[in-house]
Motif scaffolding. Sequence first.
Motif, PDB file in Angstrom:
ATOM      1  N   THR A   1      -7.975  10.897  -5.288  1.00 10.93           N
ATOM      2  CA  THR A   1      -9.259  10.292  -5.637  1.00 10.93           C
ATOM      3  C   THR A   1      -9.040   8.982  -6.389  1.00 10.93           C
ATOM      4  N   TYR A   2      -8.052   8.996  -7.276  1.00 10.96           N
ATOM      5  CA  TYR A   2      -7.786   7.786  -8.049  1.00 10.96           C
ATOM      6  C   TYR A   2      -7.207   6.686  -7.157  1.00 10.96           C
ATOM      7  N   SER A   3      -6.460   7.102  -6.110  1.00  7.91           N
ATOM      8  CA  SER A   3      -5.852   6.107  -5.213  1.00  7.91           C
ATOM      9  C   SER A   3      -6.908   5.307  -4.466  1.00  7.91           C
ATOM     10  N   VAL A   4      -8.040   5.942  -4.206  1.00  5.97           N
ATOM     11  CA  VAL A   4      -9.034   5.291  -3.340  1.00  5.97           C
ATOM     12  C   VAL A   4      -9.483   3.944  -3.913  1.00  5.97           C
ATOM     13  N   PRO A   5      -9.976   3.868  -5.170  1.00  5.53           N
ATOM     14  CA  PRO A   5     -10.388   2.550  -5.659  1.00  5.53           C
ATOM     15  C   PRO A   5      -9.217   1.595  -5.860  1.00  5.53           C
TER      16      PRO A   5
ATOM     17  N   VAL B   1       0.846  -1.208   0.000  1.00  3.61           N
ATOM     18  CA  VAL B   1       0.000   0.000   0.000  1.00  3.61           C
ATOM     19  C   VAL B   1       0.882   1.258   0.000  1.00  3.61           C
ATOM     20  N   ALA B   2       1.949   1.218   0.819  1.00  5.06           N
ATOM     21  CA  ALA B   2       2.847   2.390   0.876  1.00  5.06           C
ATOM     22  C   ALA B   2       3.454   2.665  -0.496  1.00  5.06           C
ATOM     23  N   LEU B   3       3.870   1.600  -1.167  1.00  2.41           N
ATOM     24  CA  LEU B   3       4.468   1.776  -2.503  1.00  2.41           C
ATOM     25  C   LEU B   3       3.453   2.341  -3.484  1.00  2.41           C
ATOM     26  N   VAL B   4       2.227   1.810  -3.417  1.00  2.00           N
ATOM     27  CA  VAL B   4       1.189   2.298  -4.340  1.00  2.00           C
ATOM     28  C   VAL B   4       0.879   3.764  -4.047  1.00  2.00           C
ATOM     29  N   LEU B   5       0.721   4.071  -2.747  1.00  2.93           N
ATOM     30  CA  LEU B   5       0.420   5.459  -2.346  1.00  2.93           C
ATOM     31  C   LEU B   5       1.480   6.416  -2.878  1.00  2.93           C
ATOM     32  N   PHE B   6       2.718   6.007  -2.722  1.00  2.13           N
ATOM     33  CA  PHE B   6       3.814   6.898  -3.104  1.00  2.13           C
ATOM     34  C   PHE B   6       3.927   7.020  -4.616  1.00  2.13           C
ATOM     35  N   SER B   7       3.622   5.919  -5.308  1.00  2.00           N
ATOM     36  CA  SER B   7       3.815   5.967  -6.770  1.00  2.00           C
ATOM     37  C   SER B   7       2.658   6.646  -7.488  1.00  2.00           C
ATOM     38  N   LEU B   8       1.453   6.649  -6.865  1.00  4.26           N
ATOM     39  CA  LEU B   8       0.292   7.190  -7.581  1.00  4.26           C
ATOM     40  C   LEU B   8       0.317   8.707  -7.694  1.00  4.26           C
ATOM     41  N   GLN B   9       0.971   9.351  -6.735  1.00  4.00           N
ATOM     42  CA  GLN B   9       0.952  10.816  -6.787  1.00  4.00           C
ATOM     43  C   GLN B   9       1.981  11.329  -7.780  1.00  4.00           C
ATOM     44  N   GLU B  10       1.538  12.304  -8.583  1.00  2.91           N
ATOM     45  CA  GLU B  10       2.471  12.911  -9.535  1.00  2.91           C
ATOM     46  C   GLU B  10       2.647  14.372  -9.172  1.00  2.91           C
ATOM     47  N   PRO B  11       3.847  14.775  -8.802  1.00  2.00           N
ATOM     48  CA  PRO B  11       4.003  16.189  -8.438  1.00  2.00           C
ATOM     49  C   PRO B  11       3.755  17.091  -9.643  1.00  2.00           C
ATOM     50  N   GLY B  12       3.146  18.235  -9.382  1.00  2.00           N
ATOM     51  CA  GLY B  12       2.836  19.172 -10.468  1.00  2.00           C
ATOM     52  C   GLY B  12       4.039  20.012 -10.839  1.00  2.00           C
TER      53      GLY B  12
END
Lengths: 608, 302
Positions: free
Chosen positions: A343-347, A10-21
């Motif tokens: 929002t995308y991370s939730v599902p 979960v930590a890996l997914v959380l960290f990888s899903l965010q894309e800095p602007g």
Amino acid sequence: MYGQILTFIVALVLFSLQEPGNETLRPPVKTLSLTAAVFALFVLLCGVLFGRLRAALRKGVPPELVAARFHRLQGHLAVLALVFLAVDVFVLNIKDFFQWVPGFSRSTTISGFVGLVIYFLHLAAVWFWAYPLHRRLTGTSPGRAVFMKGHLSFYTALLLPWFFIALVLDGLQWVHLPPFFGSELGQIVLFGLVFSLFLCFAPPLIIRFWRCRPIPDSPVRRRLEDFCRSRRFQLGDFLLWPLHGGDHLSAAILGIVPRFRYILVTRGLLDLLNAEELEGVVAHEMGHVKRFHALFYLTLFLAYAVASYAFHDIVLLAFLKQKWILEWALSKDNLSRNLFSLTYSVPVLALLVLYFRYLFGYFMRTCERQADLFALKTLGSPYPLVSSLKKIAFHSGRIEDVPSWHHYSIRERIHMLLAAAENPDLISGHDRKLLRSAALFFLGLGVLIHGAVQFRHSEKAQAWRQDIQLHILEAQLQLDEKRPELYMAYSGLLMQRQRYHYARLILEKGLRLAPHHPGILNNLAWLYATAPPPYRNPQRALELAQKAAAQQPDPYVLDTLAEAYYVNGRYEEALTAIRQAIAQKPERLSYYLGQEKKFLDALEKGMP
Amino acid sequence: MAECRLRGLWCRLYIPQDPDAMDWAAFLGATAPYVDGWVIDPPFWNPAFRGPHLQAHDLDHIPQVVARLPDYQPVAVRITGRDPAETFENVQSLEEQLEKDARFASLLWLDTPLFYHGNRGLPSVYQQLSALSHRPFLLENDPERVRPVKGWGRHVDLRTSVLKTLALNPRIRGLIHHGSLKRIFHYAKAVVKRPDFALMDGEERTFLEYPSTTGVVSMTVNLAPRLWRKLMDRKSVSRRAQDTQGYMALMKVLQEGLNAVAPDPLHTVPWALHRLGFLLSRHSISEESAKRLARFLENVTD
């Protein structure tokens, strides 16, 4: 252990899903201060919660109750650490700080490693505050540093599979592979191959990482070796497992290739159990190998990869179809992009947790029970294993009833062993149950994946994709009206959606901005040649197509010219134009040949 | 235009059936210095119907009218069609005709979207319109003009939540509102994140009683631009406090004028413009209306 693996995923997914602007949300000093404050809050929370448990123990609450709460609290704090990690990533935008790390944005290994380091910092706080209570509950005192180091090395080794696979997959980016491995399916096959290779050959590496040593030659070791030999069970070695300083009471089996297969036993367990009980433990571990549990788990992992491949597009499409979410995704400011990632991370996370925590968890519990029952069958008596389980429960802080999502509680395991000893049919019944469950699961998942793949290629999904692309192009056109390519792409999609009226307006507007752009001339000509009335205008189609072809006689432009000749009844010229296009060996040759046949037929019918 | 905030006094310009029937130079000389913008809304002045949608000949008249207006003031041009497709066509056609005009940079497209579309999906329509034209849009919420084409139970007002979404589109620059004051307060809350979003009153009477919006679109300003300007200049509470009596007197005159004009603006406005010497053709109105209007015009000229 398995719970922790799940939190790492979960930590890996959380960290990888965010894309800095493109822009930072806050000044660096403010972000760092806030991150430090959030971390301090977590540390404080850990201190308070473990402090309360210590106080409860002092007040005379039964140790087994405190032990149960202690284990639960560690699990809860590991999950809470994920929430704090999510705050760091999505609210404080901490990933922005690591952009300077070489390869951070390109390498999964590096960015994942950074994310895990942050998560480990939180876990270190948990271990720091857990130590005093652990010491009081187990009566052991290896020292706080040793305790924390033990946890760290143990959990780090759990991450070796991820590290190995990510490193190999990152490395393969630089290697020329067959095109199949570039596809999503190819990636899954590659993942499966790398994971299998890891399962086969990584155990020697892991045991070195954990600093395992062979169990010294002794009567106990010789008895265990004889036991394995008598059951024709080949093994690389029996090793001492210095888990959490070696005081932890646990055993495990690593590896599937006999030469690189090891049974690990902690010093505490070796000291605690007698030879007969240790045989029970070895028989249990043997059960995992004999019943192919490692391969089964690998299949479950691959099934998840296939399922996420099948559903990923659908979930993303369903999200992007919501315009407010699409606006977040397209936005250039960090806040909106973070909102989209969140929002995308939730599902994605919900599916991940649902799969591993419940489905995988169910199969793990069932496999553990199968291994218990295998031990019973091998030994002919439940008592060695029952006795060892009782000792482990007592000396681990009376944890008979501590529930676990991947293991039945010790009390339940003992009950099952005793029941199966009385009624051996339960053993074969359990084997059948596992087989049925697995068959049902794979069948159900197969149907779902098939449905998802069918949907991905359906007209509806195509329409969703086109809608999203339309919105993206609309947004781009609003920002920049002077790019003819945007008008081309936008009108092309509009024509596919049969919105001819609007496509015509857009193309006419594009043509006003770039009157000689061959792409726009071509698209508008195609619209006038192929759209139904009242949009059809063969004469204008020909006029525009001739202009386009005069500037850029590419196959697609010549195809439009041929179609324009065709709708004007000038079949011979249509044939000449399409043959010019075919002579250039275009990509979709069969389509061009079909056009040629259409014109030929028309010529034959049209000629006297 | 991009930086220009829509506010102040906007004139709903009287457009005769034959644009050449007006002495534009004199009219604009008397009006333009006092107004902040223009609304070109030919259907409003069409005696044949009151719908907000353009007729084919309007598309020819509009460029002629625009060409006569000063190029330093914003001009809102009606684009509404009978359906989205016709509206898109209107935009296309007007843009083609006007893009070479020096005033093109000052143009806004004025639209009453509920006339041809429901609330649902309206933001999408404006996304498409924004892709088609890069001029800003000014919306009009006019339930009375929309009601005749809407079925029973259908919304005739823009829903607040829809306006909130519409306001996310930076190309939409403001709203002219007709109707209840309460609704405009809701609208104001909905667009609070867009400080540049103009909320203008389309009802002169409401504006005279509760001057709370950023501006007003007036038809009587065709007749009394100086008076309106005076009122607008004294609109702020501090300015009103300086000369409350004068402000009240001004309001009273304008209200009387509105009472004289509003019942039948299609005839009263041209009658008054003719009397003022701006319109060549003469329009007949009832004797009572003529008396009231004449009294108002005397006050105006005084």
